[in-house]
Design a protein around this motif. Structure first.
Motif, PDB file in Angstrom:
ATOM      1  N   GLN A 177       6.621  15.235   0.448  1.00 36.42           N
ATOM      2  CA  GLN A 177       8.018  14.809   0.620  1.00 36.42           C
ATOM      3  C   GLN A 177       8.779  14.901  -0.689  1.00 36.42           C
ATOM      4  O   GLN A 177       9.964  15.242  -0.716  1.00 36.42           O
ATOM      5  CB  GLN A 177       8.051  13.374   1.145  1.00 36.42           C
ATOM      6  CG  GLN A 177       7.555  13.263   2.574  1.00 36.42           C
ATOM      7  CD  GLN A 177       7.240  11.842   2.968  1.00 36.42           C
ATOM      8  OE1 GLN A 177       7.073  10.977   2.128  1.00 36.42           O
ATOM      9  NE2 GLN A 177       7.139  11.618   4.272  1.00 36.42           N
ATOM     10  N   GLU A 211       0.819  -1.199   0.000  1.00 41.62           N
ATOM     11  CA  GLU A 211       0.000   0.000   0.000  1.00 41.62           C
ATOM     12  C   GLU A 211       0.858   1.256   0.000  1.00 41.62           C
ATOM     13  O   GLU A 211       0.440   2.308  -0.450  1.00 41.62           O
ATOM     14  CB  GLU A 211      -0.936   0.003   1.206  1.00 41.62           C
ATOM     15  CG  GLU A 211      -2.217  -0.702   0.864  1.00 41.62           C
ATOM     16  CD  GLU A 211      -2.851  -1.356   2.039  1.00 41.62           C
ATOM     17  OE1 GLU A 211      -2.648  -0.894   3.165  1.00 41.62           O
ATOM     18  OE2 GLU A 211      -3.545  -2.353   1.826  1.00 41.62           O
ATOM     19  N   LEU A 212       2.062   1.138   0.534  1.00 39.96           N
ATOM     20  CA  LEU A 212       2.976   2.278   0.472  1.00 39.96           C
ATOM     21  C   LEU A 212       3.735   2.292  -0.848  1.00 39.96           C
ATOM     22  O   LEU A 212       4.516   3.203  -1.094  1.00 39.96           O
ATOM     23  CB  LEU A 212       3.973   2.224   1.630  1.00 39.96           C
ATOM     24  CG  LEU A 212       3.359   2.291   3.017  1.00 39.96           C
ATOM     25  CD1 LEU A 212       4.420   2.060   4.055  1.00 39.96           C
ATOM     26  CD2 LEU A 212       2.693   3.618   3.241  1.00 39.96           C
ATOM     27  N   GLY A 213       3.563   1.280  -1.674  1.00 37.67           N
ATOM     28  CA  GLY A 213       4.186   1.273  -2.994  1.00 37.67           C
ATOM     29  C   GLY A 213       5.318   0.288  -3.163  1.00 37.67           C
ATOM     30  O   GLY A 213       5.844   0.154  -4.256  1.00 37.67           O
ATOM     31  N   ALA A 214       5.718  -0.396  -2.109  1.00 35.83           N
ATOM     32  CA  ALA A 214       6.816  -1.357  -2.236  1.00 35.83           C
ATOM     33  C   ALA A 214       6.228  -2.747  -2.449  1.00 35.83           C
ATOM     34  O   ALA A 214       5.539  -3.270  -1.592  1.00 35.83           O
ATOM     35  CB  ALA A 214       7.688  -1.349  -0.988  1.00 35.83           C
ATOM     36  N   ILE A 249      12.397   5.579   3.037  1.00 36.28           N
ATOM     37  CA  ILE A 249      11.118   6.117   2.556  1.00 36.28           C
ATOM     38  C   ILE A 249       9.963   5.557   3.380  1.00 36.28           C
ATOM     39  O   ILE A 249       9.027   6.269   3.726  1.00 36.28           O
ATOM     40  CB  ILE A 249      10.940   5.809   1.060  1.00 36.28           C
ATOM     41  CG1 ILE A 249      12.061   6.470   0.262  1.00 36.28           C
ATOM     42  CG2 ILE A 249       9.598   6.306   0.574  1.00 36.28           C
ATOM     43  CD1 ILE A 249      12.014   6.201  -1.213  1.00 36.28           C
ATOM     44  N   ILE A 250      10.062   4.270   3.739  1.00 33.04           N
ATOM     45  CA  ILE A 250       8.999   3.706   4.585  1.00 33.04           C
ATOM     46  C   ILE A 250       8.961   4.423   5.921  1.00 33.04           C
ATOM     47  O   ILE A 250       7.892   4.755   6.439  1.00 33.04           O
ATOM     48  CB  ILE A 250       9.212   2.187   4.778  1.00 33.04           C
ATOM     49  CG1 ILE A 250       8.951   1.490   3.453  1.00 33.04           C
ATOM     50  CG2 ILE A 250       8.325   1.651   5.886  1.00 33.04           C
ATOM     51  CD1 ILE A 250       8.256   0.192   3.515  1.00 33.04           C
ATOM     52  N   SER A 284      -2.261   2.147  -5.142  1.00 32.31           N
ATOM     53  CA  SER A 284      -2.959   1.903  -3.883  1.00 32.31           C
ATOM     54  C   SER A 284      -3.736   3.130  -3.422  1.00 32.31           C
ATOM     55  O   SER A 284      -4.592   3.015  -2.571  1.00 32.31           O
ATOM     56  CB  SER A 284      -1.970   1.475  -2.806  1.00 32.31           C
ATOM     57  OG  SER A 284      -1.006   2.460  -2.619  1.00 32.31           O
ATOM     58  N   ALA A 286       9.851   7.466   6.482  1.00 28.40           N
ATOM     59  CA  ALA A 286       9.294   8.800   6.277  1.00 28.40           C
ATOM     60  C   ALA A 286       7.786   8.738   6.084  1.00 28.40           C
ATOM     61  O   ALA A 286       7.065   9.662   6.457  1.00 28.40           O
ATOM     62  CB  ALA A 286       9.933   9.454   5.056  1.00 28.40           C
ATOM     63  N   ARG A 287       7.311   7.639   5.500  1.00 24.30           N
ATOM     64  CA  ARG A 287       5.870   7.544   5.250  1.00 24.30           C
ATOM     65  C   ARG A 287       5.080   7.135   6.494  1.00 24.30           C
ATOM     66  O   ARG A 287       3.864   7.348   6.540  1.00 24.30           O
ATOM     67  CB  ARG A 287       5.602   6.517   4.143  1.00 24.30           C
ATOM     68  CG  ARG A 287       5.879   6.977   2.744  1.00 24.30           C
ATOM     69  CD  ARG A 287       5.013   8.124   2.324  1.00 24.30           C
ATOM     70  NE  ARG A 287       3.579   7.857   2.459  1.00 24.30           N
ATOM     71  CZ  ARG A 287       2.859   7.239   1.550  1.00 24.30           C
ATOM     72  NH1 ARG A 287       3.411   6.836   0.453  1.00 24.30           N
ATOM     73  NH2 ARG A 287       1.579   7.036   1.730  1.00 24.30           N
ATOM     74  N   PHE A 305      11.911   0.272  -3.423  1.00 28.70           N
ATOM     75  CA  PHE A 305      11.407   1.387  -2.622  1.00 28.70           C
ATOM     76  C   PHE A 305       9.895   1.495  -2.686  1.00 28.70           C
ATOM     77  O   PHE A 305       9.287   1.148  -3.689  1.00 28.70           O
ATOM     78  CB  PHE A 305      11.994   2.702  -3.138  1.00 28.70           C
ATOM     79  CG  PHE A 305      13.424   2.876  -2.781  1.00 28.70           C
ATOM     80  CD1 PHE A 305      13.817   2.974  -1.457  1.00 28.70           C
ATOM     81  CD2 PHE A 305      14.390   2.950  -3.755  1.00 28.70           C
ATOM     82  CE1 PHE A 305      15.136   3.129  -1.118  1.00 28.70           C
ATOM     83  CE2 PHE A 305      15.719   3.112  -3.424  1.00 28.70           C
ATOM     84  CZ  PHE A 305      16.093   3.202  -2.105  1.00 28.70           C
ATOM     85  N   PRO A 306       9.301   1.996  -1.611  1.00 29.48           N
ATOM     86  CA  PRO A 306       7.911   2.419  -1.695  1.00 29.48           C
ATOM     87  C   PRO A 306       7.841   3.833  -2.280  1.00 29.48           C
ATOM     88  O   PRO A 306       8.878   4.403  -2.597  1.00 29.48           O
ATOM     89  CB  PRO A 306       7.454   2.407  -0.245  1.00 29.48           C
ATOM     90  CG  PRO A 306       8.672   2.660   0.531  1.00 29.48           C
ATOM     91  CD  PRO A 306       9.833   2.151  -0.264  1.00 29.48           C
ATOM     92  N   ARG A 307       6.638   4.350  -2.397  1.00 24.97           N
ATOM     93  CA  ARG A 307       6.569   5.688  -2.979  1.00 24.97           C
ATOM     94  C   ARG A 307       6.553   6.761  -1.894  1.00 24.97           C
ATOM     95  O   ARG A 307       6.123   6.533  -0.773  1.00 24.97           O
ATOM     96  CB  ARG A 307       5.355   5.824  -3.888  1.00 24.97           C
ATOM     97  CG  ARG A 307       4.041   6.043  -3.227  1.00 24.97           C
ATOM     98  CD  ARG A 307       2.977   6.208  -4.259  1.00 24.97           C
ATOM     99  NE  ARG A 307       2.809   5.011  -5.037  1.00 24.97           N
ATOM    100  CZ  ARG A 307       2.053   3.975  -4.648  1.00 24.97           C
ATOM    101  NH1 ARG A 307       1.421   4.006  -3.505  1.00 24.97           N
ATOM    102  NH2 ARG A 307       1.935   2.917  -5.392  1.00 24.97           N
ATOM    103  N   ASN A 309      14.426   0.965   5.367  1.00 28.54           N
ATOM    104  CA  ASN A 309      14.069   1.743   4.188  1.00 28.54           C
ATOM    105  C   ASN A 309      13.635   3.147   4.590  1.00 28.54           C
ATOM    106  O   ASN A 309      12.605   3.340   5.215  1.00 28.54           O
ATOM    107  CB  ASN A 309      12.931   1.017   3.467  1.00 28.54           C
ATOM    108  CG  ASN A 309      12.772   1.473   2.052  1.00 28.54           C
ATOM    109  OD1 ASN A 309      12.893   2.666   1.775  1.00 28.54           O
ATOM    110  ND2 ASN A 309      12.505   0.561   1.166  1.00 28.54           N
TER     111      ASN A 309
END
Lengths: 201, 396, 338
Positions: free
Chosen positions: C311, B138-141, B225-226, C227, B228-229, C304-306, B223
């Motif tokens: 950000q 869901e976060l894109g990974a 980015i995770i 998503s 940060a999200r 990586f996720p987005r 990670n």
């Protein structure tokens, strides 16, 4: 620890009973017997007050659930009560703490045809959806609830499905074929077979 | 010349007033949407990327189990309650069965209790692995999905080996567990206990699960980015969580060290050495972290249970036709999603007079309107995913 | 005879157009297939396996044929002309990029003097197509996706250009062919040469990050964000229009990697090869370098996720642009000192 199955078998002095008595005294209600469960019945006009005391003084800050039971001698589905009961809607609400595992189920009796009670939404915000559910399933009117609309059912649904007077349509069309459980239980002597070694290794 | 604070504040308000006004937009997320875990619908009022009001709409999967259970016998009910939280179907059965057993005052054989415990924890691992698969997605990974689902498949295979079902085992019987296979009472012998090699394979599988936990931790926790999200996103204070009835890992992520496995004794958890992991801030990151740690703890519990599982019968003596004596009880259990409980009222018949099903996800997502106020659109998904709900568990 | 024909401007143009038209789907297929297989490898899967008999090499061809067979659905409330033009515009941006990529000494469709800026400018046309697609779809998810794409374009065009400025300063020319020659001849004719990635490493990193954002690939794929936004600006597209977007993405990936390879990795040039050898080996060398960069992009995509929209903007405005500016100043000083 609240109870264990072995506790229930032996009627020794029960710490649960002491706690139930304490709670009943604090909120001004009476203890109702229930297995391994503290159940306290309070008058309807003391409903919100009792729950407020439970939250503030007894530390029962966790809102578990709220629902109702339709006590009715005339039932459309299922079995009627064993013996004649007083027709009423019993409102149930379980709250708990989040440290020792204490939990109390509060109950109050409402009028069967026009059930009205004050909303708990100011005491426990989590009561919002539970009260909506109880409203649509039992027709209990919660005074002070800001948004008493259907939760599960379509907007124009008529009737209160969990009332005992509400028929189950599929049962009207075709009687339930599986009323009696057909699978027999294991015979006595076959129970004893796996005792010497531990299967599964 | 000096300007006092009131004038300054007034000036700042003026500058806000001349800002370009953009009309709000109602964004309908779901019931068909890739990340609503089924058929949840969110009606969000958004202003650009910022949403300031979210109303969840549920009921697209309401199956009326409370009503249906009033017209079924006790053994039949276990088949439908399997379908409440289908990601961990096995764990749903336990509190109901225990409730019926308490009213019947049955003593469940030790071995059956151990088997129940092992399978419940396996269901928990499977459920949490699904979360670990879907949440990074869901976060894109996309990659953690495959790592987690691969391991889950191993666990489900073992579960299937014992119960015959991956998702809906329907394995518990009042008074014990169903012997593994063979329906007729004539053939029910030693072979109908756990399948051969099950315990050894489970032990190996748990080692693999612990390894994949490390892999997932490397892949996700390292990670940037995770982090940060998820860090600082969707923070739930413990008081609010409790008042909304948010339970399970979501509550523990808020720093509350409270696990029903420790305080209730529906299964013999007190015989094993394990810890309750808790988070610090109650944000999305903590909810992910707590679940990952719970997988490890569950694997630990299973391994200890395998070591100490006693021999003995699988079933207590029960009458052929099960009638539960008159009475009422509430049994709650720590399900993978949170507190799952059944308030069982029996009038002495073949089926319950009333069965209230308290499911975890229902209360867990009832906090969404409070939680999603003023967040960004991408964070709606991040927060929603971190609560780990299943629509069958919401709607029942 | 052939030379006579080729000297005719129109014939030559037609041949060049044909070559580009043939190369783009091929490049798209190669990159797409690399993505399928590499992602499978990273996720311990097998990936496509059956189509074509061996390694599933025909998977994307089969996909393409499938897309052509599908119905071309246009939403009822869509802005029909815009909705239909958008995929073509996106693909056009991808095609136009190919014009300036030098494949070998003299092997270039058109060696523009401002080659590198032409490439960077034309690559933004795709984003306009994306914005059009988002707006014309009459879908809120598409609209948000399109607007996110626009915001992303504005934010990342700047670091993309600024990162290249360092290269331009060092090479002293904006022609891509000239940049390759500058790298080859850095230490004099026949010397070892110097790929600009060594002195311009910071610029290279910034360029690659910005290129990822320009391509709207993870970790910058917010305009699509399955998503969140279902499929962003692609939500309402189907059939061959959807295929256009796909093809454009992969061919853009190839083309931008080719620009990066040319500007930072020496393009078609490799030390030790003579001019005439490079004429034949050049395209292969360039493709090899491009595939290395494509591999990097695929690697990021599956690791990586987005990011979140804010950000992403923070990264561009607070980090990439200041660093790129500092890099330019440093490069200028270096150039003067040398």
């Amino acid at each position: 620890m609240t109870t264990s199955p072995s506790d229930t078998a032996t009627p020794t002095p029960d710490p649960l009973a002491d706690y139930a008595a304490q709670v009943a005294e604090a909120v001004g209600g009476e203890v109702v017997p229930a297995k391994a469960t503290v159940k306290v019945k309070v008058p309807t006009d003391r409903w919100v007050e009792a729950l407020t005391i439970a939250r503030d003084e007894l530390g029962l800050v966790f809102f578990s659930w709220l629902s109702a039971v339709d006590w009715s001698n005339q039932v459309e589905v299922g079995d009627p009560p064993e013996e004649e009961v007083e027709e009423r809607i019993e409102l149930l609400c379980t709250v708990a703490d989040i440290s020792d595992g204490r939990r109390v189920t509060f109950s109050t009796d409402l009028d069967h045809d026009q059930p009205v009670v004050d909303s708990l939404i100011d005491v426990y915000p989590g009561a919002d959806w539970h009260e909506r559910e109880t409203w649509e399933m039992f027709g209990v009117d919660f005074v002070g609830h800001p948004n008493l609309v259907h939760l599960y059912l379509p907007e124009r649904f008529i009737g209160n499905p969990l009332r005992k007077s509400f028929p189950l349509l599929s049962r009207e069309v075709k009687p339930w074929p599986g009323k009696v459980d057909v699978e027999g239980m294991p015979e006595e002597e076959e129970q004893e077979s796996p005792t010497t070694e531990n299967p599964g290794r | 010349m000096s300007i006092d604070h009131d004038t300054l504040r007034h000036l700042s308000e003026v500058s806000v007033a001349v800002e370009l006004e953009t009309p709000e937009m109602t964004l309908n997320i779901g019931p068909q949407h890739p990340s609503t875990h089924g058929v949840l619908r969110l009606v969000a009022k958004v202003d650009g990327e910022r949403c300031y009001d979210v109303q969840p709409v549920i009921g697209y999967m309401h199956r009326g189990y409370e009503k249906l259970s009033e017209v079924r016998t006790y053994p039949q009910i276990t088949t439908i309650i399997n379908r409440i939280d289908w990601v961990s179907g096995y764990a749903n059965e336990i509190p109901f069965i225990v409730a019926a057993e308490r009213l019947m005052e049955l003593e469940v054989p030790e071995r059956a209790q151990y088997i129940r415990l092992i399978l419940t924890e396996m269901a928990r691992i499977a459920s949490h692995l699904v979360f670990n698969a879907s949440y990074p997605l869901e976060l894109g990974a996309a990659t953690p999905l495959f790592f987690a689902l691969r391991e889950r498949e191993r666990v489900l295979d073992l579960l299937e080996g014992v119960t015959g079902g991956r998702f809906h085992p329907n394995f518990n019987r009042i008074g014990g567990v169903k012997p593994a296979y063979g329906a007729g009472s004539q053939t029910r012998k030693l072979a109908q206990d756990l399948p051969k090699g099950f315990l050894a394979e489970t032990r190996q599988a748990m080692d693999r699960v612990l390894e994949v936990c490390d892999e997932l931790e490397d892949l996700v926790a390292g990670n940037e980015i995770i982090l940060a999200r998820t860090k600082g996103i969707g923070t739930i204070p413990p008081e609010v969580a409790a008042a909304y009835g948010v339970s399970g890992p979501n509550l523990r992520a808020s720093g509350v060290r409270f696990d029903l496995r420790k305080v209730e004794d529906y299964l013999p958890y007190d015989r094993f050495d394990w810890e309750v992991p808790v988070g610090e801030n109650g944000d999305c990151w903590d909810r992910w972290w707590v679940r990952l740690q719970e997988i490890r703890q569950s694997a630990k519990i299973i391994q200890q249970a395998i070591d100490s599982i006693p021999s003995g019968p699988l079933q207590a003596k029960v009458p052929k036709v099960i009638k539960v004596p008159k009475g009422e009880t509430y049994v709650r259990a720590e399900n993978p999603k949170g507190e799952m409980g059944y308030y069982l009222i029996s009038e002495g018949g073949l089926g319950p007079y009333r069965l209230k099903i308290r499911s975890a996800s229902f209360s867990n997502i009832s906090i969404l309107p409070w939680l999603l106020e003023g967040v960004l659109v991408p964070d709606i998904i991040a927060i929603m995913g971190s609560l780990d709900f299943v629509l069958g568990d919401v709607d029942r | 005879m052939i030379a006579d024909l080729l000297s005719n401007f129109w014939v030559l143009l037609a041949v060049k157009v044909l070559i580009v038209a043939a190369l783009i789907p091929v490049a798209g297929l190669v990159v797409g297939f690399a993505e399928l297989k590499l992602s499978a490898k990273m996720q311990s899967r097998v990936g496509p396996y059956f189509a074509g008999g061996r390694w599933g090499w025909a998977q994307l061809l089969a996909d393409g044929i499938k897309f052509f067979q599908k119905e071309d659905i246009v939403p009822e409330n869509a802005d029909r002309p815009v909705f239909k033009i958008a995929p073509a515009l996106v693909l056009m941006g991808a095609v136009a990029l190919w014009v300036v990529i030098p494949w070998g000494p003299g092997l270039v469709f058109r060696d523009l003097d401002v080659g590198i800026f032409y490439a960077l400018a034309i690559s933004s046309i795709s984003t306009i197509g994306v914005l059009m697609a988002g707006w014309a779809s009459a879908n809120k998810y598409s609209l948000i996706g399109g607007l996110r794409a626009a915001g992303q374009l504005i934010a990342y065009e700047l670091p993309l250009v600024l990162a290249v400025v360092g290269v331009v300063i060092m090479a002293g020319t904006m022609s891509l062919e000239g940049i390759v020659r500058a790298q080859a001849g850095w230490f004099g004719e026949g010397g070892p040469g110097l790929p600009f990635v060594i002195p311009q490493f910071v610029g290279f990193v910034i360029f690659m990050i910005a290129a990822l954002a320009e391509l709207t690939r993870i970790p910058f794929d917010m305009p699509i964000a399955e998503s969140e936004l279902v499929m962003g600006y692609l939500t309402e597209y189907s059939g061959f229009r959807f295929l256009f977007f796909f093809l454009a993405e992969f061919s853009n990936m190839f083309a931008l990697s080719a620009i990066a390879a040319t500007a930072f990795l020496g393009g078609y040039w490799m030390p030790g090869l003579t001019e005439s050898q490079l004429t034949f080996a050049g395209p292969l060398i360039l493709v090899a370098k491009v595939m290395v960069l494509v591999f990097l992009m695929i690697w990021f995509r599956w690791t990586f996720p987005r990011l979140r929209e804010d950000q992403l903007q923070t990264l561009a405005w607070k980090w990439l642009i200041p660093i790129a500016l500092v890099n330019i100043v440093a490069t200028g000083i270096l150039k003067v000192v040398i």
